[in-house]
Design a protein around this motif. Structure first.
Motif, short mmCIF file in Angstrom:
data_model
loop_
_atom_site.label_atom_id
_atom_site.label_comp_id
_atom_site.label_asym_id
_atom_site.label_seq_id
_atom_site.Cartn_x
_atom_site.Cartn_y
_atom_site.Cartn_z
N ARG A 155 0.87 -1.05 0.18
CA ARG A 155 0.11 0.03 0.03
C ARG A 155 0.85 1.19 0.06
NH1 ARG A 155 -4.15 2.15 -2.12
NH2 ARG A 155 -5.23 3.76 -1.07
N GLY A 180 0.16 3.34 -3.37
CA GLY A 180 -0.81 4.36 -2.77
C GLY A 180 -0.01 5.61 -2.45
N TYR A 181 1.10 5.37 -1.98
CA TYR A 181 1.74 6.75 -1.76
C TYR A 181 3.30 7.01 -2.16
CZ TYR A 181 -1.91 6.49 2.04
OH TYR A 181 -3.24 6.54 2.46
N ARG A 240 -3.24 10.66 9.11
CA ARG A 240 -3.01 10.88 7.71
C ARG A 240 -3.71 9.89 6.77
NH1 ARG A 240 2.94 11.76 6.99
NH2 ARG A 240 2.69 12.84 8.78
N PHE A 241 -3.93 8.61 7.53
CA PHE A 241 -4.49 7.44 6.89
C PHE A 241 -5.93 7.26 7.23
CE2 PHE A 241 0.10 6.42 7.49
CZ PHE A 241 0.50 6.65 6.16
N ARG A 271 -8.69 8.04 6.07
CA ARG A 271 -9.53 7.60 4.86
C ARG A 271 -9.09 6.37 4.14
NH1 ARG A 271 -12.86 11.92 3.19
NH2 ARG A 271 -12.70 13.80 4.55
N ASP A 272 -8.07 5.66 4.41
CA ASP A 272 -7.37 4.72 3.86
C ASP A 272 -7.72 3.33 4.66
OD1 ASP A 272 -6.07 2.87 2.56
OD2 ASP A 272 -4.50 4.19 2.03
N TRP A 311 -7.16 0.37 3.50
CA TRP A 311 -6.15 -0.42 3.31
C TRP A 311 -5.09 -0.22 4.26
CZ3 TRP A 311 -6.57 -4.71 0.40
CH2 TRP A 311 -7.62 -4.60 -0.62
N ILE A 312 -4.72 0.84 5.14
CA ILE A 312 -3.85 0.94 6.16
C ILE A 312 -4.57 0.67 7.50
CG2 ILE A 312 -2.39 2.54 7.24
CD1 ILE A 312 -1.34 2.10 4.65
N CYS A 313 -5.79 1.20 7.55
CA CYS A 313 -6.49 0.95 9.01
C CYS A 313 -6.82 -0.16 9.22
CB CYS A 313 -7.61 2.16 9.08
SG CYS A 313 -7.14 3.71 9.04
N LEU A 330 -16.80 5.81 6.44
CA LEU A 330 -15.30 6.09 6.93
C LEU A 330 -15.76 6.72 8.48
CD1 LEU A 330 -13.35 8.09 4.13
CD2 LEU A 330 -13.15 5.56 4.72
N SER A 377 -6.18 7.25 14.59
CA SER A 377 -6.67 7.85 13.20
C SER A 377 -7.29 9.09 13.47
CB SER A 377 -7.25 6.89 12.37
OG SER A 377 -8.68 6.36 13.02
#
Length: 446
Positions: free
Chosen positions: A148, A152-153, A186-187, A189-190, A192-194, A264, A283
Motif C-alpha cells: 500500500r 498508494g503513496y 493521515r490515513f 480515509r484509507d 488498506w492501512i487502517c 469512513l 486515526s
C-alpha cells in the motif's frame, strides 16, 4: 545465602527481573548520542520512559518517534517492542528449544508464570503458537502495508518495507508506536492501512492459548475451552460494542468523525475501538474527542485484551468472570458457573484481587498526577489508564507532565505489563502455609 537465591529464583521474580534488565538495557541504548537526531545524548528520564513504553508495549511517548530518534533509535524501539510483546521468558525458551531441542523445568516454570498458561505441560504448545502466530501475522501485515505504501503513496520499496515491518510489529505487539507525528491520522480515509493495523491489534490481543485451542478444533466451537469461548466472545462484544458507542458519540463531532463520509466514520470508530484494546495507534485526534468518549475509552482500556496476549488491561476473562460472580450472587446460586462449567473459588479470588489491585493502582496514579500536574481529572485519568493498560493513547498531555509525571507513568506501564499479581508475588518475602483454619464468621455485607 541459599535461601536468598532461592527466593530470587522464583518464577515471578525472574520474570520481573528479566523485564527490568531489558528496560534498563534499552534505556542505555536510547540514551546514546547515536540514537538521537541532534547527536546529543537523550536525557535518562526520556530514554527510560521510551524504553519502558516499548518493552511494556504501551506506545506513550515524550518525544516524537519519527523526528527525535535516528534510524538506530527506531530500530532499538522496534526490537524492544518485539521482545516485550513476544515475552522475554518466551523468547528465551524458544531459543533454548531451537538450540537444544528441549526446555528445562526452571525455564518452563518461568515461561508458565509469564504466559499465564494453565500448567507446565502447556508451555511447549503455547511457545510454538507464539512463534508461528507472531511471524505469520506480522509478515502478512507488513506485506499488505508495504504494497500500500508503494502503490498508494509512492514510497520507495526500501522505505515502504521498513515502514511496513515497523508498524506490523507495533500493531501486533499492541505497542502503539508510529513513524509519523500524527500517528495514523493521515490515513483515516484509507481502509488498506487502517484495517490491517486494527486486525493485527485484535489478533495480538486474543492470546496464544486461544490460538492453540482454535488450531485443534476451530470448526467446532462446542469443543472450545471455557477460556477460549470467553476470550473470543468478550473480544467480539467489546470490539463491536465499542465501535457502536464511539461512532455514536463522535458522529457529529467536526474535529473527529464529523468531517468524514458515513462509511469512513464507522471505519474510524472501529479503528479507535480496536486500539483501546491496547493498540495505541490513533486515526483521529483523541484530544478533540468528547469527554463521554474518553470515558468509554477508559472502560475499554481498563478491561484490555486476552490473557497471555500482547495486550494489557485486567483482561477480558477477568472482567467476564467478575460478571459471572455477580450473576450467580444475584440468582442466589451456590456455585459460579460459566458455559456449563463450575468456576473454581481460587479463580474467583484471583479475578477479584486483580480487579481491586488494578483499581487501586489507577486511583493512586491518578491522585499523584493530579497533585503534580495542572491537568483536570478526565485527562489525567485517561492518561493513567492508558499507561496501566499498556494502551498508549493520549489526550495530548504526555509531554507536558514533567519529570515526576513521566516517572509515575513509567512505573504504571511496568506494573501494567507484568500485572499487579505477578509483581505482588515477586515482592512478597515468602508464601505462608497454615496447618490450621480459623472458625468461620462473616460480617454484614452491603
Amino acid at each position: 545465602m541459599k535461601n536468598v537465591l532461592r527466593r530470587i529464583n522464583t518464577p515471578s521474580r525472574v520474570v520481573v527481573a528479566a523485564f527490568l534488565v531489558v528496560v534498563l538495557t534499552g534505556a542505555t541504548l536510547l540514551s546514546l548520542p547515536i540514537a538521537v537526531e541532534t547527536g546529543r545524548a537523550a536525557s535518562w528520564t526520556s530514554a527510560l520512559f521510551t524504553a519502558t513504553s516499548a518493552v511494556c508495549v504501551t506506545g506513550l511517548a515524550v518525544q516524537d518517534t519519527a523526528t527525535h530518534w535516528t534510524f538506530f533509535g527506531e530500530m532499538v524501539i522496534m526490537v524492544l517492542m518485539q521482545i516485550g510483546g513476544f515475552g522475554i521468558m518466551s523468547l528465551a525458551s524458544v531459543l533454548a528449544l531451537v538450540v537444544s531441542g528441549r526446555i528445562g523445568l526452571r525455564a518452563t516454570l518461568n515461561t508458565q508464570a509469564e504466559t499465564r498458561t494453565l500448567g507446565p505441560g502447556e508451555v511447549r504448545q503455547v511457545l510454538a503458537g507464539v512463534a508461528k502466530v507472531t511471524l505469520a501475522v506480522e509478515a502478512l501485515t507488513a506485506a499488505v502495508l508495504t504494497v500500500r505504501f508503494v502503490t498508494g503513496y509512492g514510497e520507495p520499496l526500501g522505505r515502504a518495507l521498513y515502514q511496513g515491518i515497523f508498524h506490523a510489529v507495533s500493531s501486533f505487539t499492541n505497542a502503539g508506536f508510529a513513524l509519523w507525528p500524527d500517528s495514523m491520522m493521515r490515513f483515516v480515509r484509507d481502509p488498506w492501512i487502517c484495517l490491517p493495523l486494527a486486525l493485527s491489534v485484535v489478533a495480538g490481543g486474543l492470546g496464544f492459548p486461544v490460538y492453540a485451542a482454535l488450531r485443534r478444533s476451530w470448526r467446532r466451537p462446542g469443543r472450545w475451552s471455557l477460556h477460549t469461548k470467553i476470550t473470543v466472545g468478550m473480544t467480539a462484544a467489546l470490539l463491536f460494542g465499542g465501535t457502536a458507542a464511539v461512532t455514536a458519540t463522535e458522529w457529529s463531532n467536526p474535529a473527529t468523525l464529523g468531517g468524514l463520509p458515513p462509511g469512513l466514520r464507522i471505519l474510524a470508530g472501529f479503528f479507535h475501538s480496536a486500539m483501546t484494546r491496547s493498540g495505541g495507534l490513533n486515526s483521529v485526534d483523541v484530544s478533540q474527542m468528547h469527554e463521554n468518549t474518553w470515558l468509554i475509552s477508559d472502560v475499554l482500556m481498563f478491561v484490555g485484551a486476552g490473557s497471555a496476549s500482547t495486550g494489557g488491561g485486567i483482561k477480558v476473562t477477568t472482567f467476564a468472570l467478575l460478571g459471572f460472580v455477580i450473576l450467580a450472587e444475584l440468582r442466589g446460586e451456590p456455585d459460579v458457573t460459566a458455559g456449563r462449567r463450575r468456576v473454581p473459588e481460587q479463580l474467583q479470588r484471583q479475578a477479584l484481587t486483580i480487579a481491586l489491585l488494578s483499581v487501586a493502582t489507577v486511583a493512586l496514579g491518578t491522585f499523584v498526577l493530579m497533585m503534580v500536574t495542572p491537568f483536570k481529572l478526565d485527562r489525567v485519568l485517561f492518561e493513567v489508564i492508558s499507561a496501566f493498560g499498556t494502551v498508549g493513547l493520549s489526550t495530548g498531555i504526555t509531554g507536558d507532565l514533567g519529570t515526576v509525571g513521566h516517572l509515575v507513568l513509567t512505573v504504571l506501564m511496568f506494573v501494567g505489563r507484568l500485572g499487579p499479581v505477578t509483581l505482588g508475588a515477586a515482592l512478597a518475602l515468602h508464601v505462608q502455609t497454615r496447618r490450621f483454619r480459623y472458625p468461620e464468621e462473616g460480617p454484614l455485607v452491603g
